[in-house]
Design a protein around this motif. Structure first.
Motif, mmCIF file in Angstrom:
data_model
loop_
_atom_site.group_PDB
_atom_site.id
_atom_site.type_symbol
_atom_site.label_atom_id
_atom_site.label_comp_id
_atom_site.label_asym_id
_atom_site.label_seq_id
_atom_site.Cartn_x
_atom_site.Cartn_y
_atom_site.Cartn_z
ATOM 1 N N LEU A 201 -2.486 -3.076 -8.258
ATOM 2 C CA LEU A 201 -3.454 -3.352 -7.197
ATOM 3 C C LEU A 201 -4.207 -2.086 -6.803
ATOM 4 O O LEU A 201 -3.612 -1.024 -6.661
ATOM 5 N N HIS A 202 -5.491 -2.226 -6.601
ATOM 6 C CA HIS A 202 -6.324 -1.093 -6.205
ATOM 7 C C HIS A 202 -6.076 -0.790 -4.723
ATOM 8 O O HIS A 202 -6.092 -1.700 -3.906
ATOM 9 N N MET B 23 0.842 -1.198 0.000
ATOM 10 C CA MET B 23 0.000 0.000 0.000
ATOM 11 C C MET B 23 0.883 1.255 0.000
ATOM 12 O O MET B 23 0.687 2.168 -0.800
ATOM 13 N N ALA B 24 1.881 1.276 0.876
ATOM 14 C CA ALA B 24 2.752 2.443 0.965
ATOM 15 C C ALA B 24 3.578 2.613 -0.310
ATOM 16 O O ALA B 24 3.784 3.728 -0.790
ATOM 17 N N ALA B 25 4.051 1.487 -0.869
ATOM 18 C CA ALA B 25 4.912 1.556 -2.049
ATOM 19 C C ALA B 25 4.130 1.966 -3.293
ATOM 20 O O ALA B 25 4.701 2.434 -4.273
ATOM 21 N N PRO C 233 -8.078 -5.428 -15.351
ATOM 22 C CA PRO C 233 -7.199 -4.436 -14.726
ATOM 23 C C PRO C 233 -8.039 -3.345 -14.064
ATOM 24 O O PRO C 233 -9.069 -2.936 -14.609
ATOM 25 N N LEU C 234 -7.571 -2.908 -12.930
ATOM 26 C CA LEU C 234 -8.320 -1.875 -12.219
ATOM 27 C C LEU C 234 -7.981 -0.513 -12.787
ATOM 28 O O LEU C 234 -6.875 -0.288 -13.267
#
Ligand code: ZN
Length: 572
Positions: free
Chosen positions: A323-324, A295-297, A379-380
């Motif tokens: 990733l969403h 999430m942070a990256a 894909p998001l």
């Protein structure tokens, strides 16, 4: 094997520049030495293994060096430096207060303090773990700390700054040591490996640095352990094997399974992990951390929050790109729930398996929707719609988000209205929503408020109320000790309390409401307010060493300098 078990001692820093991960702090210390602004007492705070004692030793050596470099470093060649480097200098006295914390220990030290140096200018007394001193020992020491002879400098070190009483804090210059960042540690370990002629994979050093949790000393001893068992060929595989660390690739594969909604695969990976002997709670927490790092990256603004070297960060960022963020938030939340419920669960394996199944369903359009897209997710959209508080969306009419299985390619480029909405709001958002609602409800009745007190008052009255508060709270030395350090002074139409350290400021700030309430009542004025500020690196005049006081006076009274020269006067 033996030859490898040397790093921690062999690579102990000998100059300020070779201290790892404390650049700002060592620069300040060097500057103080170069400009001759030495205090009589320093307090070094920070967790274990971050370089407090090393810096204290370097400081002691540097101020006694007879041929300092222009950069403020010790020459490491003069007699004094050699005595220090060979551990035979009489100018450094170390006391471990954890094991020598009695009155007699302090008396012995106090007697030592009076003895002037035979070589060099200063004798430096390092008291490690100073918070462990008994009250009696501390009192025996306090007088010496208040009126030390000119040649004595104290460096107090502690891992528990909050246990240091204000009487000490206010007499010391305070230095806060950082935990050492993973990137700094990896760079240093790579240097050690090169110097020792070993090979080391960056990913392996990254694992070692993370395991050391901010302490360089620990990193070096773990490094030694791995180096010895791998005979100097430090690979990632050998390192995680040696340190019994779960390979990150398991987590990476699990995220693949979540995205593919492949429950079977997720459960099989979990079985592999258990078969390797890893504990389930450890596993789920590791997964939570991995998701958190992803999430942070995934955002350039937060990638710095990932404790890793640059190449590891880059790999995580690449993984996170597909990733969403909403998926990651929700996945972290599920892992957190599992950890929270772990102790109470009677069937722990079931709890983890259930969690993994839920994780596999996060990206499913809905649990009954099936078959038509081969279980693969489209894909998001790269930029998610801003998250909305739960209450803000029209509840009943909002359609469940779908990933539009019917028109996959067009849904990606669809206008904003068709962007799938997140199905949840992270805790902070919904909480804020409900809090503002509560506030509105409370604001509605608008009760009659007592008239605002606004009696004019003078600074003297404020000071009296301040001192009265101190007097009536004598059982709280931390708070009152901080308040005694400075009185509120009018600056640009506001009252400002200027303190020499953030620790003292925190003491007052944490109780500010209470102090204000008392002042307002005493002065009969509801507008009384004050700001607490920390003087930037400057001690208040009452804590200046004599030399500083003299410099200050000479600057203002040049004639005094001439007179001192004529009479051959000098400071002690
Ligand atoms: Zn020297």
């Amino acid at each position: 094997m033996e030859q490898y078990i040397v790093s921690a001692r062999k690579y102990r820093p000998t100059t300020f520049d070779s201290v790892v991960g404390q650049k700002a702090l060592t620069a300040t210390l060097k500057n103080a030495i170069v400009t001759g602004r030495l205090a009589h007492a320093y307090l070094f705070c920070g967790s274990r293994g971050v370089g407090k004692t090393s810096c204290a030793r370097i400081f002691a050596k540097t101020i006694n060096c007879m041929a300092r470099t222009p950069q403020g470093e010790a020459c490491n060649e003069c007699d004094s430096c050699r005595q220090f480097n060979e551990n035979r200098s009489m100018n450094i006295i170390e006391l471990d207060a954890a094991s020598h914390n009695g009155v007699d220990d302090m008396r012995a030290l106090t007697e030592q303090v009076m003895v002037p140096p035979t070589v060099g200018k200063y004798r430096v007394f390092i008291i490690d773990e100073v918070h462990m001193l008994t009250a009696a020992a501390f009192n025996a020491f306090l007088k010496t700390l208040e009126e030390p002879p000119a040649h004595a400098i104290f460096i107090l070190a502690t891992t528990e700054k909050h246990k240091i009483i204000p009487t000490i804090l206010s007499r010391c210059q305070i230095y806060d040591f950082n935990r050492i960042g993973v990137a700094d540690m990896v760079a240093h370990l790579a240097h050690v490996a090169r110097t020792e002629g070993m090979t080391a994979e960056p990913a392996a050093l990254n694992v070692i640095a993370r395991k050391a949790d901010g302490a360089m000393r620990d990193a070096l001893s773990i490094f030694d352990q791995v180096a010895a068992s791998t005979e100097g060929n430090i690979t990632y595989a050998a390192t995680i094997e040696n340190l019994n660390i779960l390979d990150q690739s398991y987590y990476n594969r699990l995220v693949d399974a979540f995205v593919a909604q492949d429950v079977a695969q997720a459960l099989l990976i979990y079985k592999e992990v258990r078969d390797k002997g890893f504990d389930s709670q450890f596993f789920i927490n590791g997964l939570a951390l991995y998701l958190r790092d992803l999430m942070a990256a995934g955002n350039s603004a937060t990638i710095g929050l990932v404790e890793a070297s640059d190449d590891v960060r880059a790999a995580l960022a690449e993984r996170a790109a597909g990733l969403h963020p909403t998926f990651l938030y929700r996945a972290m939340d599920l892992c957190n729930d599992a950890d929270f419920n772990f102790r109470q669960a009677s069937n722990k394996q079931f709890l983890i398996e259930l969690t993994l199944i839920k994780l596999c369903q996060l990206l499913s359009p809905s649990s009954i929707d099936s078959g038509d897209d081969e279980g693969r997710l489209k894909p998001l959209p790269a930029a998610a719609a801003p998250l909305k508080p739960e209450g803000a969306a029209p509840a009943a009419s909002a359609p469940q988000p779908h990933v539009a299985p019917a028109a996959p390619s067009s849904s990606v480029a669809a206008p904003a209205a068709e962007t799938p909405k997140p199905r949840f709001a992270p805790g902070g958002f919904s909480l804020r929503g409900s809090m503002s609602r509560v506030r509105e409800e409370h604001a509605a009745p608008a009760p009659a408020v007592a008239a605002r007190r606004a009696r004019p008052f003078g600074e003297d009255e404020l000071h009296k109320a301040w001192k009265d508060f101190i007097a009536s709270h004598s059982s709280e030395p931390l708070l009152t000790g901080s308040m005694e350090t400075a009185l509120p002074a009018a600056v640009d139409g506001r009252y400002v309390v200027t303190l020499p350290s953030s620790v003292l400021a925190d003491q007052i700030n944490s109780r500010k409401g209470e102090v204000l309430a008392a002042l307002r009542t005493a002065l009969d004025n509801d507008d009384v307010d004050f700001d607490v500020v920390v003087s930037a690196g400057e001690l208040a005049p009452q804590y200046w060493p004599e030399k500083r006081v003299l410099d200050y006076m000479l600057e203002r009274h040049p004639l005094m300098g001439e007179m001192m020269q004529k009479l051959k006067m000098r400071l002690r």
